[in-house]
Scaffold this active site. Structure first.
Site, PDB file in Angstrom:
ATOM      1  N   HIS A   1     -20.638 -39.051 -33.070  1.00 50.84           N
ATOM      2  CA  HIS A   1     -20.799 -37.706 -32.511  1.00 50.84           C
ATOM      3  C   HIS A   1     -22.079 -37.063 -33.046  1.00 50.84           C
ATOM      4  O   HIS A   1     -22.436 -37.263 -34.207  1.00 50.84           O
ATOM      5  CB  HIS A   1     -19.610 -36.809 -32.886  1.00 50.84           C
ATOM      6  CG  HIS A   1     -18.276 -37.368 -32.517  1.00 50.84           C
ATOM      7  ND1 HIS A   1     -17.506 -38.105 -33.403  1.00 50.84           N
ATOM      8  CD2 HIS A   1     -17.568 -37.300 -31.366  1.00 50.84           C
ATOM      9  CE1 HIS A   1     -16.376 -38.457 -32.806  1.00 50.84           C
ATOM     10  NE2 HIS A   1     -16.384 -37.987 -31.576  1.00 50.84           N
TER      11      HIS A   1
ATOM     12  N   HIS B   1     -20.333 -31.231 -38.184  1.00 49.05           N
ATOM     13  CA  HIS B   1     -20.151 -30.320 -37.037  1.00 49.05           C
ATOM     14  C   HIS B   1     -20.099 -28.855 -37.459  1.00 49.05           C
ATOM     15  O   HIS B   1     -20.249 -27.967 -36.601  1.00 49.05           O
ATOM     16  CB  HIS B   1     -18.868 -30.661 -36.282  1.00 49.05           C
ATOM     17  CG  HIS B   1     -18.890 -31.982 -35.596  1.00 49.05           C
ATOM     18  ND1 HIS B   1     -19.911 -32.377 -34.769  1.00 49.05           N
ATOM     19  CD2 HIS B   1     -18.002 -33.017 -35.627  1.00 49.05           C
ATOM     20  CE1 HIS B   1     -19.664 -33.592 -34.310  1.00 49.05           C
ATOM     21  NE2 HIS B   1     -18.516 -34.010 -34.828  1.00 49.05           N
TER      22      HIS B   1
END
Length: 313
Positions: free
Chosen positions: A170, A131
């Site tokens: 994710h 991320h």
């Protein structure tokens, strides 16, 4: 040829509070499963070195690097417990060194695999990375370990084509941002959608292949999309090395997401990636831990992944 397992005790000293799911216990859970599965004897253990700042700054801005370093140093002086970077990401006084170890493991594994010392490697490190964008830490991630390793392979070793495979629950928004305009790096991923970080559905670049999936998707659907979409794209790209963002939070026992994979699915995916690597990349793979927050499921899934990497029956 050998499968290496990179880790370091510094990675367990980074923590974000007792309440936080990205806990040092994650690495201990992996260690426990390595012992109970009796595969520890079949892999080569290596200490994760500290990454050079120059390695990190091939992906991240100097300001992004300084943010982590300076606040960690300030915490060491002030003795305060944590500094919040966002609502769910913080650092402590040990986070700078842990982040250097995590990135350093990925870089060292890349060097060793390209040199032919190892066939492949798994980096059991934290904080995770996918991320973290070039400018911003987020989503439990400080520096993007896989992106740093992939950039190292291209810029330092001169590889012309690499691939990043991301099977975390994710979307790896930081990895996509790092390579959005670099067709030398193919990224293939699946992830639960709609779900944090609410990205990955509007990519138009041909070298970015994202597959958003609804909650409760099970392994049969994932295996079909890997067969029908990932594999043709990877074979067409002909990567000279493959990097894996190995998140195990799509496991059906992991409450962080709502997907329904099991250990056998991770083993199957790993085998498909290895087949591509053997055809195009001399078997070269570096895999880095991302998510996975149910400790038992995480440990079992990493063992399933490692058994395939190390060709252990």
């Amino acid at each position: 040829m050998t499968t290496a397992f990179y880790t370091h005790s510094d990675c367990q000293r980074h923590e974000m509070g007792d309440w936080h799911p990205e806990t040092p216990l994650r690495l201990q859970a992996i260690e426990d499963q390595l012992i109970s599965s009796r595969i520890d004897q079949f892999i080569e253990r290596r200490d994760a070195p500290l990454a050079d700042v120059a390695d990190i700054e091939r992906v991240h801005t100097a300001n992004a690097v300084a943010l982590i370093r300076d606040h960690a140093e300030a915490l060491a002086v002030s003795k305060e417990a944590h500094y919040p970077l966002d609502a769910d990401t913080s650092i402590n006084a040990h986070s700078w060194k842990a982040a250097l170890r995590a990135a350093g493991a990925a870089v060292a594994a890349t060097d060793a695999v390209i040199a032919g010392e190892l066939e492949n490697a798994f980096c059991s490190v934290r904080p995770p990375g996918h991320h973290a964008t070039p400018t911003t830490p987020m989503g439990f991630c400080l520096f993007n370990n896989v992106a740093i390793a992939a950039r190292h392979a291209i810029d330092i070793h001169g590889l012309e084509r690499v691939a990043i495979v991301d099977f975390d629950v994710h979307h790896g928004n930081g990895t996509e941002e790092a390579f959005r305009h670099d067709p030398r790096v193919m990224m293939v991923s699946f992830f639960q959608h709609p779900f944090y970080p609410f990205s990955g559905t509007d990519s138009t670049e041909p070298h970015i292949l994202n597959e958003p999936l609804p909650a409760y998707t099970a392994g049969d659907v994932v295996r079909r999309l890997v067969t029908e979409k990932w594999l043709p794209a990877l074979h067409a790209h002909r990567p000279q090395m493959i990097f894996i963002s190995a998140g195990f939070d799509a496991h059906r026992e992991d409450d962080m997401g709502q997907m329904a994979l099991v250990e056998a699915d991770y083993a199957w995916i790993t085998k498909q990636i290895m087949d591509v690597a053997r055809q195009h990349a001399h078997g070269r793979i570096v895999s880095c831990l991302e998510g996975g927050y149910n400790l038992s499921a995480l440990g079992r899934s990493v063992v399933a992944h490692l058994k395939v990497l190390a060709d252990i029956d």
